[in-house]
Structures are given as structure tokens and as C-alpha cells.
Design a protein around this motif. Sequence first.
Motif, PDB file in Angstrom:
ATOM      1  N   ARG A   1      30.401 -36.780  73.431  1.00 19.56           N
ATOM      2  CA  ARG A   1      30.709 -37.394  74.727  1.00 19.56           C
ATOM      3  C   ARG A   1      30.001 -38.736  74.900  1.00 19.56           C
ATOM      4  O   ARG A   1      30.518 -39.634  75.566  1.00 19.56           O
ATOM      5  N   GLU A   2      28.821 -38.882  74.293  1.00 17.67           N
ATOM      6  CA  GLU A   2      28.159 -40.193  74.315  1.00 17.67           C
ATOM      7  C   GLU A   2      29.033 -41.243  73.630  1.00 17.67           C
ATOM      8  O   GLU A   2      29.162 -42.373  74.111  1.00 17.67           O
TER       9      GLU A   2
ATOM     10  N   ARG B   1      41.204 -39.241  85.422  1.00 17.84           N
ATOM     11  CA  ARG B   1      42.171 -38.247  85.880  1.00 17.84           C
ATOM     12  C   ARG B   1      43.328 -38.097  84.894  1.00 17.84           C
ATOM     13  O   ARG B   1      44.163 -37.207  85.043  1.00 17.84           O
ATOM     14  N   PHE B   2      43.382 -38.986  83.891  1.00 18.99           N
ATOM     15  CA  PHE B   2      44.408 -38.875  82.849  1.00 18.99           C
ATOM     16  C   PHE B   2      43.834 -38.392  81.517  1.00 18.99           C
ATOM     17  O   PHE B   2      44.513 -38.467  80.496  1.00 18.99           O
ATOM     18  N   GLU B   3      42.607 -37.909  81.545  1.00 17.71           N
ATOM     19  CA  GLU B   3      42.002 -37.375  80.325  1.00 17.71           C
ATOM     20  C   GLU B   3      42.011 -35.856  80.354  1.00 17.71           C
ATOM     21  O   GLU B   3      42.122 -35.238  81.421  1.00 17.71           O
ATOM     22  N   SER B   4      41.858 -35.268  79.188  1.00 16.43           N
ATOM     23  CA  SER B   4      41.846 -33.811  79.056  1.00 16.43           C
ATOM     24  C   SER B   4      40.494 -33.341  78.543  1.00 16.43           C
ATOM     25  O   SER B   4      39.837 -34.029  77.758  1.00 16.43           O
ATOM     26  N   SER B   5      40.102 -32.179  78.993  1.00 17.50           N
ATOM     27  CA  SER B   5      38.858 -31.594  78.480  1.00 17.50           C
ATOM     28  C   SER B   5      39.022 -31.136  77.035  1.00 17.50           C
ATOM     29  O   SER B   5      38.040 -30.963  76.315  1.00 17.50           O
ATOM     30  N   GLU B   6      40.268 -30.942  76.613  1.00 15.64           N
ATOM     31  CA  GLU B   6      40.537 -30.510  75.236  1.00 15.64           C
ATOM     32  C   GLU B   6      40.807 -31.744  74.393  1.00 15.64           C
ATOM     33  O   GLU B   6      41.952 -32.139  74.183  1.00 15.64           O
ATOM     34  N   ALA B   7      39.753 -32.397  73.936  1.00  9.84           N
ATOM     35  CA  ALA B   7      39.873 -33.650  73.188  1.00  9.84           C
ATOM     36  C   ALA B   7      39.105 -33.550  71.882  1.00  9.84           C
ATOM     37  O   ALA B   7      38.135 -32.804  71.772  1.00  9.84           O
ATOM     38  N   SER B   8      39.561 -34.318  70.898  1.00 13.50           N
ATOM     39  CA  SER B   8      38.854 -34.388  69.622  1.00 13.50           C
ATOM     40  C   SER B   8      37.720 -35.397  69.743  1.00 13.50           C
ATOM     41  O   SER B   8      37.949 -36.610  69.680  1.00 13.50           O
ATOM     42  N   LEU B   9      36.515 -34.907  69.918  1.00  9.86           N
ATOM     43  CA  LEU B   9      35.377 -35.811  70.052  1.00  9.86           C
ATOM     44  C   LEU B   9      35.080 -36.532  68.741  1.00  9.86           C
ATOM     45  O   LEU B   9      34.522 -37.631  68.750  1.00  9.86           O
TER      46      LEU B   9
END
Length: 398
Positions: free
Chosen positions: A62-63, A266-274
Motif C-alpha cells: 500500500r505504501e 471511490r473507483f478503486e477496489s480492495s481486491e488489487a494486485s499490490l
Amino acid sequence: MSSPLSLAAVDGLRALTPGAQGTIHFNHAGASLPSLATLEAIQAQLWREATIGPIEAGAVGREHSERARLFAARLLNARPAEIAVTTGNSPGWGAAFAALGPWRPGERILVGRHEWGGNLATMRLAAQGAGAAIEVIPSDSCGTVDPRALEAMLDERVRLIALTWLPANGGLINPAAAIGRVARRHSIPYFIDAAQAVGQLPIDVVEAGCDILTGAGRKALRGPRGMGLLYVRQDFLSRLAPAFVDTRSAPLNASGDPILRNDAGRFESSEASLALHCGLANALREALEIGIDTIRARIDSIARTLRTQLADIPGVTVLDQGIERSGLVAFNVHGLDPLSVQRSLTAQGITIGSNGVGYTPLDMEFRGLKQIARASVSYLTTESEIGKLLEGIRALTR
């Protein structure tokens, strides 16, 4: 102003690009070649996830996501809160379009002739079901979308103006800022598809006057596939209601009610490839360090050379329109299907693109084109590579 990119600097960048060692790549507009550092950033996050757990490794990932947001804001002259990291250009564009809400009979969408086929498909589905109309803005004698013609089309029924800045089927560059000035004068929402522009052209979203701008990570930015950027003008955000949300885009409050984020998140998802976010952050950092003005100058110089020398080959027709042009060079070889040209060059270790009507249907149909061959360059492209491409094409014409 950035300094010119020297040949020694290009050699240094190529040495740090694994794909440049074994491929003569002229499909940078499809997907460019990532640097070793971008690959290592992705691998490092995957290794953290494998060794300490994907959730536990999320803090570091996330950083890097936030770094990507900061770097993208610098690249576009935006605020970090106006940037969403998405899974690609089309997902970002489609999410913003869906967030406009339902369409009504008689409403009008005005598009440039070069609009990306995926965007057109999205708009047509919505318009056909509601009785709305999609109309094409005329182009000028050079092929670019005409701002004066746009102004003459406007009335109270126009709800959206959409422009693809750099078409997928050639080197034309549309006048995004001039179109934006018309949109702003009439307070009409304005979407820019900048998939080919981000990382290749200097972009100032304030100057462009857009409400939405989307970009891809895999093209000129040389980032990973499956990554994109979505700019949402802060003052426009309140007019957008995402078609779906999750705990990142609309976290629940103490009463269990969803609260939409007050930023582009608001257009991002918590299920993302970090891991991919890490790669995107590095690619953005590299582009900023080189300098977009420097990148633009070198790509323009290389593309001009390629166009000139292609046009000198008997039987080759260069198809690019416009006065100002990008690093996409469209051409056809007389008597040969563009797909066969692409396959023949691939057999020689040279990759190019080949686009059909589905990519830019309005422009291809208007110009009577069924398929085009496309050689797209990067600041990594060398004169030696251009020479090999030209020799391969000359061999096909003999």
C-alpha cells in the motif's frame, strides 16, 4: 525543460531493460518493455507475500500504491486525491462512464472520429437501451477533431463529449486542450482517453480542461499490464455514483451505512494486485526522472525518421494523419495483408502491431481501411533497430 536524452543514456536504459537484449520491439503502443527495476519491484512484493503472507505484506504494498498515486499526480499536474489506480485504461474509463448514471431519450454523446472501440461499445450499449444518441464530431482537413465543428453541434441535450487523444490506428494527435476549452465554456462533461498519451506526451489536466482522463500502465510508461490510471477532477466527483462499491470505495460507518470516499479512491477496489502497484510506482518514477519533455522529444524525432524512410520504400504507404504526431506509425505494404506483414517480420525477430476496424471503427470505416500495420516507437528505439525494420519491409516488397 529537461535535457536531451543522449545516445549513451539510451544505451544505459536499454542495458537495464531485459527485453531490449533479445527483441527488436516496435509494438510499444501495444505494450512496451519494462525495466529490470520494475520487474524487481513486482517480484519483491510477490516474495514478501509468499514469505510473510499476502495480507501481512499489504502494508508495504500500500505504501507503493500511494507512491504511484503521488507520481501519477505529478505526471498529470493533478492532486493525489484526484488519482485512482485501476486495473487498466478501459476499466477506469468504463467505471467513470457508468458512474454518470442512466441515460434518457434524446440525450446526446459527442465523440471524436478516432474513439477507441471499447469506449464506443460501452457508450452504444447505454445509449441504445435508453434512446440516447452518439454523434461524431467532424474532423478538419488534417484529420484531427475540429473544435469549431464541435461548438456548432452543441445544445442543451449534449451530456458528454468524449475524445481519444492519440488514436490506436496511427500517429495523429487530437487537440485535447482546444476541445476542453469548448467543453468548459458550455459546462459539458469531458472525458479523455489518454491510453497512448500517458508517458509519451506532457499532460496537464488543468490545461486539458477534462473531467475524466484515463491512462494505461503497459504502454509508454513501460509499466506492468493490468494497471491503469484514472484522473477525476475533484469538483466533478460529486456527480459520479460508482456502479458498484466495496469496503475500500465506500466503507461502512458505525451505523452500517456505506460512505462513498470523497476522492478518486471511490473507483478503486480492495481486491488489487499490490505487486503490480509496486511495478507501476517504479515505472512512473522512472518516467518522471527521465522527464516527459525529454521522452516526447526523442520519440518525436525517432518517429519522424521512421515515417520519412518508410515513405521512401516503393509500395509502402504511410497512413498517419494530423500535423502534430505521436510515436505510432501506421502503414501498409501494397499487395500484402497487414497481418502477413506482421507475421513475416515476427519470423525475423521484429515485432510490430496490426490493428483492425474494431480498434478505431469510426475512423477506419470513414477512411476505407480494413487493417493497418503499426510500428510504434519508444525512447529506447535505436537507429539500428529502425534499419533492421526497414530492411525487413524492403525484403517483403521485392
